[in-house]
Design a protein around this motif. Structure first.
Motif, short mmCIF file in Angstrom:
data_model
loop_
_atom_site.label_atom_id
_atom_site.label_comp_id
_atom_site.label_asym_id
_atom_site.label_seq_id
_atom_site.Cartn_x
_atom_site.Cartn_y
_atom_site.Cartn_z
N GLN A 278 -6.88 0.78 15.39
CA GLN A 278 -8.24 0.85 14.83
C GLN A 278 -9.04 1.96 15.52
OE1 GLN A 278 -9.29 -3.26 15.54
NE2 GLN A 278 -8.95 -3.82 13.39
N ASP B 59 1.30 3.40 10.52
CA ASP B 59 0.03 3.28 9.79
C ASP B 59 -0.79 4.57 9.92
OD1 ASP B 59 0.68 0.72 9.13
OD2 ASP B 59 -0.61 -0.22 10.65
N VAL B 60 -0.83 5.10 11.15
CA VAL B 60 -1.62 6.32 11.37
C VAL B 60 -0.97 7.51 10.66
CG1 VAL B 60 -2.40 7.95 13.15
CG2 VAL B 60 -2.72 5.49 13.50
N GLN C 151 -7.89 4.70 16.75
CA GLN C 151 -7.48 6.01 16.24
C GLN C 151 -8.02 6.24 14.82
OE1 GLN C 151 -7.33 8.86 17.11
NE2 GLN C 151 -5.32 9.07 18.10
N ARG C 152 -8.18 5.16 14.04
CA ARG C 152 -8.80 5.31 12.72
C ARG C 152 -10.25 5.78 12.85
NH1 ARG C 152 -6.25 2.74 8.41
NH2 ARG C 152 -4.17 2.07 9.08
N LEU D 238 -1.92 7.30 7.12
CA LEU D 238 -3.31 7.70 6.95
C LEU D 238 -3.45 9.23 7.00
CD1 LEU D 238 -6.32 7.09 6.65
CD2 LEU D 238 -6.43 6.64 9.12
N LEU E 169 -11.87 0.59 7.66
CA LEU E 169 -12.62 -0.12 8.72
C LEU E 169 -14.04 -0.46 8.29
CD1 LEU E 169 -11.60 1.83 11.97
CD2 LEU E 169 -10.80 -0.42 11.23
N ILE F 73 -10.13 9.37 13.66
CA ILE F 73 -9.87 10.18 12.46
C ILE F 73 -11.15 10.29 11.61
CG2 ILE F 73 -8.60 10.22 10.27
CD1 ILE F 73 -6.19 9.01 11.92
N ALA F 74 -11.84 9.16 11.44
CA ALA F 74 -13.10 9.19 10.66
C ALA F 74 -14.11 10.14 11.31
CB ALA F 74 -13.68 7.78 10.56
N VAL G 51 -10.76 5.02 5.95
CA VAL G 51 -9.84 4.66 7.04
C VAL G 51 -9.61 3.15 7.14
CG1 VAL G 51 -10.45 6.74 8.35
CG2 VAL G 51 -11.60 4.57 8.87
N THR H 60 2.07 0.64 14.40
CA THR H 60 0.75 1.26 14.31
C THR H 60 0.88 2.76 14.10
OG1 THR H 60 0.04 -0.43 15.87
CG2 THR H 60 -1.50 1.33 15.42
#
Ligand code: ADP
Ligand code: ADP
Length: 237
Positions: free
Chosen positions: A150, A183-184, A152-153, A187, A135, A156-157, A133, A180
């Motif tokens: 970040q 980006d999501v 939301q990343r 991903l 990070l 997701i992780a 993701v 953003t």
């Protein structure tokens, strides 16, 4: 057989106040989610989308009809079996729902603990997820130190930590700005393509579904009013 099958599913909530009418949040939905696809569920606020997500995730019992996940019908299951189904479905939310008192690392470790993954395996798994993701440098940050994208990343992780086959995204980009959000969306596309995770994207944001979903279901007043390939549903009439 589809990975998720809903057959004439209904969910009625009791009246919110004495003497009021029961709320038919979902009212006779039949739909399939095929393994490997990204299905968009769109509709205005109050259409029944979140209720549908909670029925699929076995967080609420149906009032009528059947929900089948990976060949197993939820209404026939014990609470223990339902917990297993829930662990096979990752969820992400509009407000991220991270644990504020835990670091990024601690947030992602949580589902591993719940799933009984030995602590000795956490390091490798969490590092892998953080890299996926993007990070890797935020392991020791707290959610409040991160931007919305970040957070939301991390969401997701965390949702992917226990290797679910299904990811349910409930308004997952609705709190994010357009850049953003993109980006999501990118991903989530990688989650689908590279990890083979089947994704159900619930949102009122048509653009997100247009960019991401293979197939779309449109909900209104608890029912499916239109469904088809994303191309067909969004084609000009
Ligand atoms: P959406 O996600 O599309 O906004 P919801 O599934 O949240 O739709 O809500 C569908 C309908 O069900 C709305 O009328 C809502 O007010 C009602 N509803 C949702 N949850 C509950 C609940 N726990 N009790 C009573 N009514 C509810
Ligand atoms: P929490 O605040 O939820 O306890 P922490 O981030 O403090 O979460 O860490 C949870 C566990 O993971 C602790 O045992 C910690 O030592 C371990 N841990 C945290 N970050 C790392 C890391 N980068 N590498 C290895 N272990 C870590």
């Amino acid at each position: 057989m589809a990975l998720i099958e809903l057959r004439d599913v209904a969910k009625t909530y009791p009246p919110r106040r004495r003497g009021g009418d029961p709320v038919r949040a979902v009212d006779g939905v039949t739909l399939d989610v095929n393994e490997g696809e990204i299905l968009g569920v769109v509709g205005y606020s109050g259409a029944g989308k979140s209720t549908l997500a909670r029925l699929i995730n076995a967080l609420e019992p149906v009032t009528r009809g059947t929900v089948t996940v990976a060949g197993q019908e939820l209404t026939r299951m014990s609470e223990g079996e339902l917990q297993k189904v829930r662990r096979g479905i990752g969820m992400i939310f509009q407000q991220f729902n991270l644990f504020h008192s835990r670091t990024v690392w601690g947030n992602i470790a949580y589902p591993l603990k719940v799933a009984g993954v030995p602590t000795s395996q956490h390091q490798a798994r969490i590092s892998e997820l953080l890299h996926f993701v993007g990070l890797a440098d935020k392991a020791h940050s707290y959610p409040e130190q991160l931007s919305g994208g970040q957070k939301q990343r991390v969401g997701i992780a965390r949702a992917l930590a226990a290797s679910p086959k299904i990811l349910l995204a409930d308004e997952a980009t609705s709190a994010l700005d357009p850049e953003t959000t993109q980006d999501v969306v990118d991903l989530l596309r990688r989650v689908n393509r590279e990890l083979g995770v089947t994704i159900v994207v619930i949102t009122h944001e048509m653009e997100v579904v247009k960019n991401l979903a293979h197939r779309v279901v449109v909900m209104e007043n608890g029912t499916v009013v239109e469904s088809g390939s994303t191309f067909d549903v969004f084609a000009d009439p």
